[in-house]
Design an enzyme around this catalytic site. Structure first.
Site: not given
Ligand code: NOJ
Length: 743
Positions: A268
């Site tokens: 993430d």
């Molecule tokens: C953080 C989020 O937790 C995740 O769900 C998302 O896909 C990513 N950012 C990318 O934007």
């Protein structure tokens, strides 16, 4: 490309070029003027000067086709091996056409329709040049304080798994190896157990037994892997004190070995670097070592891999084989997407084939099926010849798409007012806002440029708003109040401790209730709220969630009876915050409350509140009147190779055709670990004509009766099971017992 060619390509890359494939950046690294979509902290990440941008493997959240085309073209001109960039973004529940938020979608219990909606999202995004989406999000959640409830499938492992499979198959195609045209590669997230954040506070740590992990949290990720999902995203949280992104047990043993996942593991946003803040890595270099050792392939939006992997390999801290393995997975994904043959995948010259009207029809159907009728004293459906005053900050508000509709266009969204004008043309009377939706937006701390963040708070005079609403309401026969939470009160980092609706809106409701007119509430929210104090003020209450592009029409159709409500909750509604977590499958304790005396001391209960939720899992009303009659089983015993058939008869005693979601739960009476009071194992959505009876047949297999013990081993034990069938987790009027005898 054949695998042999891919290996040749890999072998021709320098170490720096290989590492680049594992680096994911946003588009502004290549073009500073680019208005990128921010979905995380936006500080510059400190890439080393010698890092060659033209080795980079993938790009995050560039949504526009022309920008993707330019970035790809420029990149291919400048990079040595011309390995196409891969474009990934958050297409969570729609691209142009926005569907209801996932928690709402699962309330439809219509998994074919959910799959269809995901296929539409893929198609629309494909023509904008998108290749990979960070969806489905399948984090099981029992705590509505957590803001990401809105993008989750709710509290149940069966629903989570069905949702997970449907979305992966909708996005990628069924059991797809190559990702065909008009499809995207899917990325299941956030692995693992991110939804169990302690105290419901986002990014917080998670503690749980292995049996809970395997029985409740893992199944939905597994369902995605079984459906051949191409990517998995690591979660931000710790699991039993080890951050998921650096967790070898989780990523190697469970994911790669037990689940047999062969695709790409991506972090993430900035999660590798966050290993330092967790106190799990001592430096960025240490974080790089830990992550690659845990077989994490792509580093999203940090400079950790870019700046440190090469040295770690030179010093033999990490091996070149480890690097090669990760790079090969990335190259294989690019190959599966057909990028080597066509780096401009989806970016067609001719005008994009559009079926927007059809897509919006599907969005309307899913929205209607997702709405949950929580209360109805008979006032709904509304009679046509009466005058309706529509009141409330969601009455004419198009910002009802939820936080993750990052390409959503509120101007293409049907508001409730527009929907009601269409449906109630003769009886619609007036609209007044009545109260502000939210008074302090600073506390939400949201500076991102995603759609939901762009909305400015209007200027208002509270007294004048209220007066105008009361005036309209006095002139009407019915009052419809549309209220709830601002879209930014849920979503990522949208945790809350007070789940009541704002004071200004509650005051409005209290004042309207004093007019003693029939009053219907429509709640817009990304989570189950605490509505205990409001419920008695309404004659009927519809939970609309954030219903997507067609939401206003869907709600109007339900209020008018053009559509018969059929949504059923996939998350229990707490009576108050102190009950959280409250969920249907664990009321077993050594001292259960006594059914004949809930007030007796020394039982597992609250002295100031019921143990049970305000509305249980599976609950939702209809304009039809369903009755459950008989249940029978094809055998008294569960057999290894035979499916057990459970037949139930259900009738519709009303004059209105309706859909019922029939739910089958089991209870393992005695086992080597204490098992839940009820577990959902199957569901069927059926349409029953007025005054007729239908038979539903459920087929259960042996695996439905096994469970994971506290070592994470699947076991099937001799013993008795109760099978319950009914309309929600608390109302299961039909039941029978069966047994399993191990051979
Ligand atoms: C953080 C989020 O937790 C995740 O769900 C998302 O896909 C990513 N950012 C990318 O934007």
């Amino acid at each position: 490309m054949e695998r042999k060619e891919l290996l040749e390509l890999l072998n021709g890359l320098s170490t720096a070029e290989k590492i680049g494939q594992l680096v994911q950046l946003s588009g502004d690294f290549f073009d500073e003027s680019m208005d990128v979509t921010e979905t995380g902290p936006s500080e510059k990440i400190g890439l080393a000067e010698e890092y060659n941008l033209y080795n980079t493997g993938s790009i995050l959240n560039v949504l526009q086709a022309d920008k993707i085309y330019q970035l790809q073209k420029n990149y291919l001109e400048k990079s040595r091996h011309k390995i196409p960039l891969m474009f990934m973004s958050d297409i969570i529940y729609g691209f142009n056409t926005i569907f209801p938020i996932p928690i709402a979608q699962t309330c439809s219990w219509d998994f074919e329709l959910i799959e269809q909606s995901a296929a539409i999202s893929a198609e629309e995004a494909y023509y904008a040049g998108q290749q990979v989406t960070f969806s489905p999000m399948v984090d099981l959640v029992k705590d509505p304080r957590w803001g990401r409830v809105m993008e989750s499938p709710g509290e149940d492992p069966y629903i989570g798994s069905m949702f997970s499979k449907s979305v992966v198959e909708g996005l990628q195609g069924k059991q797809a190896n190559k990702i065909e045209e008009r499809k995207l590669a899917a990325c299941v997230k956030h692995y693992a157990a991110y939804g169990a954040a302690e105290s419901g506070r986002d990014y917080n740590g998670v503690d749980m037994s292995l049996s809970k992990f395997y029985n409740q949290y893992l199944p939905a990720y597994k369902a995605a892997v079984d459906a051949k999902v191409k990517l998995v995203m690591t979660a931000f949280n710790t699991l039993n004190d080890v951050p998921c992104t650096g967790n070898e047990w989780l990523n190697k043993q469970v994911l790669r070995e037990e689940l047999d996942f062969e695709g790409v593991l991506i972090t993430d946003y900035a999660a590798i670097e966050e290993l330092i803040a967790h106190g799990y890595a001592s430096s960025p270099s240490d974080a790089a070592r830990i992550a690659l050792d845990a077989e994490v392939d792509i580093d999203m939006k940090t400079a950790v891999y870019a700046n440190h992997l090469e040295k770690l390999i030179e010093e033999n801290v990490l091996s070149i084989e480890q690097l090669d393995q990760a790079v090969l997975r990335v190259l294989e994904l690019k190959n599966d997407l057909g990028l080597f043959e066509n780096p401009y995948r989806g970016l067609v010259d001719e005008s994009v084939p559009t079926a927007e009207d059809d897509h919006r029809e599907v969005a309307l159907e899913l929205a209607e099926k997702s709405l949950v009728l929580l209360k109805n004293n008979g006032i709904l459906p509304l009679k046509k010849d009466k005058k309706i005053a529509l009141v409330g900050p969601y009455g004419d508000n198009a910002n009802t798409l939820g936080m993750w509709a990052i390409n959503g266009d509120p101007s293409r969204t049907i508001t409730l007012k527009t929907g009601m004008e269409q449906v109630f043309s003769e009886s619609y009377l007036s609209f007044a806002e009545g109260a502000p939706l939210i008074e302090n937006i600073e506390r939400l701390g949201f500076s991102s440029n995603i759609t939901a963040g762009k909305v400015k708070l209007p200027e208002y005079d509270k007294g004048a708003l209220l007066e105008a609403a009361l005036k309209n309401a006095r002139e009407a026969d019915y009052i419809v109040v549309a209220f709830g939470e601002h879209v930014l009160e849920s979503g990522e980092a949208g945790s809350k401790t007070d789940l009541r609706i704002s004071e200004a809106q509650s005051d409005l409701i209290t004042q309207l209730a004093e007019l003693n007119k029939p009053m219907i509430g429509v709640i817009y929210s990304g989570r189950p709220n605490n509505i205990t104090h409001l419920i008695d003020k309404f004659d009927a209450l519809v939970y609309a969630w954030y219903p997507g592009s067609m939401g206003g029409l869907a709600v109007a159709n339900i209020l008018s009876g053009r559509s018969n409500p059929s949504g059923k909750l996939t998350m229990s509604f707490p009576r108050n915050e102190g009950q959280i977590p409250v969920y249907y499958y664990n009321y077993r304790t050594g001292r259960p409350i006594k059914s004949d005396n809930e007030n007796s001391r020394f039982t597992s209960r609250y002295i100031d509140e019921s143990n049970y939720p305000l509305f249980p899992f599976g609950y939702g009303l209809s304009y039809s009147d369903f009755r459950y009659h008989t249940i029978s089983a094809s055998s008294k015993e569960i057999k290894e190779k035979e499916k057990l058939e459970i037949r139930v008869k259900i009738s519709n005693e009303s004059n209105v055709q309706g859909d019922e979601v029939v739910q089958l739960y089991i209870q393992d009476k005695v086992a080597s670990i204490s098992r839940p009071s009820k577990e959902l194992k199957a569901s069927k959505r059926i349409t029953i004509a007025p005054h007729s009876t239908e038979e539903v047949i459920f087929k259960l297999c042996i695996d439905d009766f096994s469970f994971f013990d506290n070592k994470g081993t699947s076991v099937l034990e001799t013993g008795e099971f109760i099978i319950f069938v009914g309309s929600n987790a608390e109302e299961t009027p039909l039941s029978l017992e069966i047994s399993y005898i191990a051979s």
